[in-house]
Design an enzyme around this catalytic site. Sequence first.
Site, PDB file in Angstrom:
ATOM      1  N   THR A 224      -0.601   8.698  12.811  1.00 34.85           N
ATOM      2  CA  THR A 224       0.847   8.834  12.533  1.00 34.85           C
ATOM      3  C   THR A 224       1.236   8.319  11.151  1.00 34.85           C
ATOM      4  O   THR A 224       2.363   8.510  10.715  1.00 34.85           O
ATOM      5  CB  THR A 224       1.659   8.046  13.584  1.00 34.85           C
TER       6      THR A 224
ATOM      7  N   VAL B 234      -1.389   8.830   5.502  1.00 36.99           N
ATOM      8  CA  VAL B 234      -2.745   9.355   5.262  1.00 36.99           C
ATOM      9  C   VAL B 234      -3.262  10.094   6.489  1.00 36.99           C
ATOM     10  O   VAL B 234      -3.845  11.183   6.388  1.00 36.99           O
ATOM     11  CB  VAL B 234      -3.702   8.208   4.848  1.00 36.99           C
TER      12      VAL B 234
ATOM     13  N   ARG C 285       2.922   2.232  20.557  1.00 29.95           N
ATOM     14  CA  ARG C 285       4.326   2.657  20.361  1.00 29.95           C
ATOM     15  C   ARG C 285       4.405   4.121  19.913  1.00 29.95           C
ATOM     16  O   ARG C 285       5.450   4.756  20.026  1.00 29.95           O
ATOM     17  CB  ARG C 285       5.048   1.742  19.371  1.00 29.95           C
ATOM     18  N   SER C 286       3.283   4.705  19.460  1.00 26.85           N
ATOM     19  CA  SER C 286       3.301   6.123  19.051  1.00 26.85           C
ATOM     20  C   SER C 286       2.784   7.048  20.146  1.00 26.85           C
ATOM     21  O   SER C 286       2.758   8.263  19.973  1.00 26.85           O
ATOM     22  CB  SER C 286       2.452   6.303  17.791  1.00 26.85           C
TER      23      SER C 286
ATOM     24  N   CYS D 190      -7.773   4.674  -3.637  1.00 29.80           N
ATOM     25  CA  CYS D 190      -7.132   5.839  -4.250  1.00 29.80           C
ATOM     26  C   CYS D 190      -7.200   5.791  -5.768  1.00 29.80           C
ATOM     27  O   CYS D 190      -7.581   6.764  -6.431  1.00 29.80           O
ATOM     28  CB  CYS D 190      -5.692   5.982  -3.778  1.00 29.80           C
TER      29      CYS D 190
ATOM     30  N   HIS E 156      -0.501   8.772  -8.162  1.00 29.72           N
ATOM     31  CA  HIS E 156      -0.842   7.646  -9.044  1.00 29.72           C
ATOM     32  C   HIS E 156      -1.165   8.192 -10.436  1.00 29.72           C
ATOM     33  O   HIS E 156      -1.751   9.279 -10.560  1.00 29.72           O
ATOM     34  CB  HIS E 156      -2.093   6.929  -8.531  1.00 29.72           C
TER      35      HIS E 156
HETATM   36  C1  2RA Z   1      -2.060   1.049  -2.962  1.00 25.53           C
HETATM   37  N1  2RA Z   1      -4.373   1.623  -3.407  1.00 25.53           N
HETATM   38  O1  2RA Z   1      -1.753   1.926  -3.781  1.00 25.53           O
HETATM   39  C2  2RA Z   1      -3.505   0.858  -2.533  1.00 25.53           C
HETATM   40  C3  2RA Z   1      -3.701   1.253  -1.103  1.00 25.53           C
HETATM   41  N2  2RA Z   1      -3.484   2.641  -0.899  1.00 25.53           N
HETATM   42  O2  2RA Z   1      -1.234   0.289  -2.425  1.00 25.53           O
END
Ligand code: 2RA
Length: 327
Positions: free
Chosen positions: A10, A13, A37-38, A122, A231
């Site tokens: 849920t 990601v 809870r889901s 990431c 990002h």
């Molecule tokens: C962040 N890389 O961006 C870490 C976890 N996804 O908070």
Amino acid sequence: MTTIAIAGATGAVGQQMLECLKERNIQANLKLLASARSKGKEIDGHIVEELTQESFQGVDYVLGATGNNITKMWMPWAKEAGCIVVDNSSAYRLDEDVPLVIPEVNKEDIKNHHGLIANPNCATIIALVALHALHKKYHIKRMIVTTFQAVSGAGVQGIEDLKNQIEDENIPSKAFPYQIAFNLIPQIGDFDDLGISKEEWKMQNEARKMWHDDALKVNCTCVRVPIWRSHSESITIECENEVDVNEARELLTHAKGVLLKDDPKNQIYPMPKDTTNQDLVYVGRIRKDITDETNHTLSLFCCGDQIRKGAATNAVQILDELLKAND
Ligand code: 2RA
């Protein structure tokens, strides 16, 4: 038919993993697992089940999309049930016997798994997809990186915080130490005595493991920015070999997982708005570091979708490779 479970189905990601499985037309019985809870929620026609010790019986593969502590709770259950796990948490990334994999970088490491493969952080995925072709040609010795990380990196709560504060700046953050709307926060994770955060160490530790190069040096500054999903990273690489900007552009034109966006005179460069909701890492602003007369240093800027290529897509790509190998 193969059975695939998504643990943490849920979250941002987990839901993206389900989307990626569908996009790739991966045929399997699906089990969506989440907290009590889901339980009973419906996601894309699938009913969410509570994640319990029995959840992994009859499951062949698990895509892990839970935080470290929850992951450490259910991982023994999945192993006990004989599942093969692709885990997005940072819990096992640096374990000796756990391959850490970006398919565009070190796909060959997948075969070394003993039932668990870890998905890198990431920001590391986005940087190494952008840099891998240059590393192979010029051998990167040192990287100086500043990241501009989207609120989605902090999960659904991070997205909520930004949404709330755009409406009303006085609504306090729950996922961040300060207001994130119209602000920048130069902290992701706790700081150690050197003043380096947990997130910043990941770039060096994980890049060394995937490039099989313990001599690699990385100086990373991670900043949280009021962007929803992608990002961005400003990167300077110091290389063993002499570098050439035009050659670097040519290498990146053909690099796996990369889209070259580099024509600054015509205001063509990577931007997070453009990389959101797709899987390529955009690379641009490629230029020599004019402060280095030895001609061994390049600077560039890259962006990638943190939820897709930075997490869910990378994990599903690894799963796809495992399925192909078992075909
Ligand atoms: C962040 N890389 O961006 C870490 C976890 N996804 O908070």
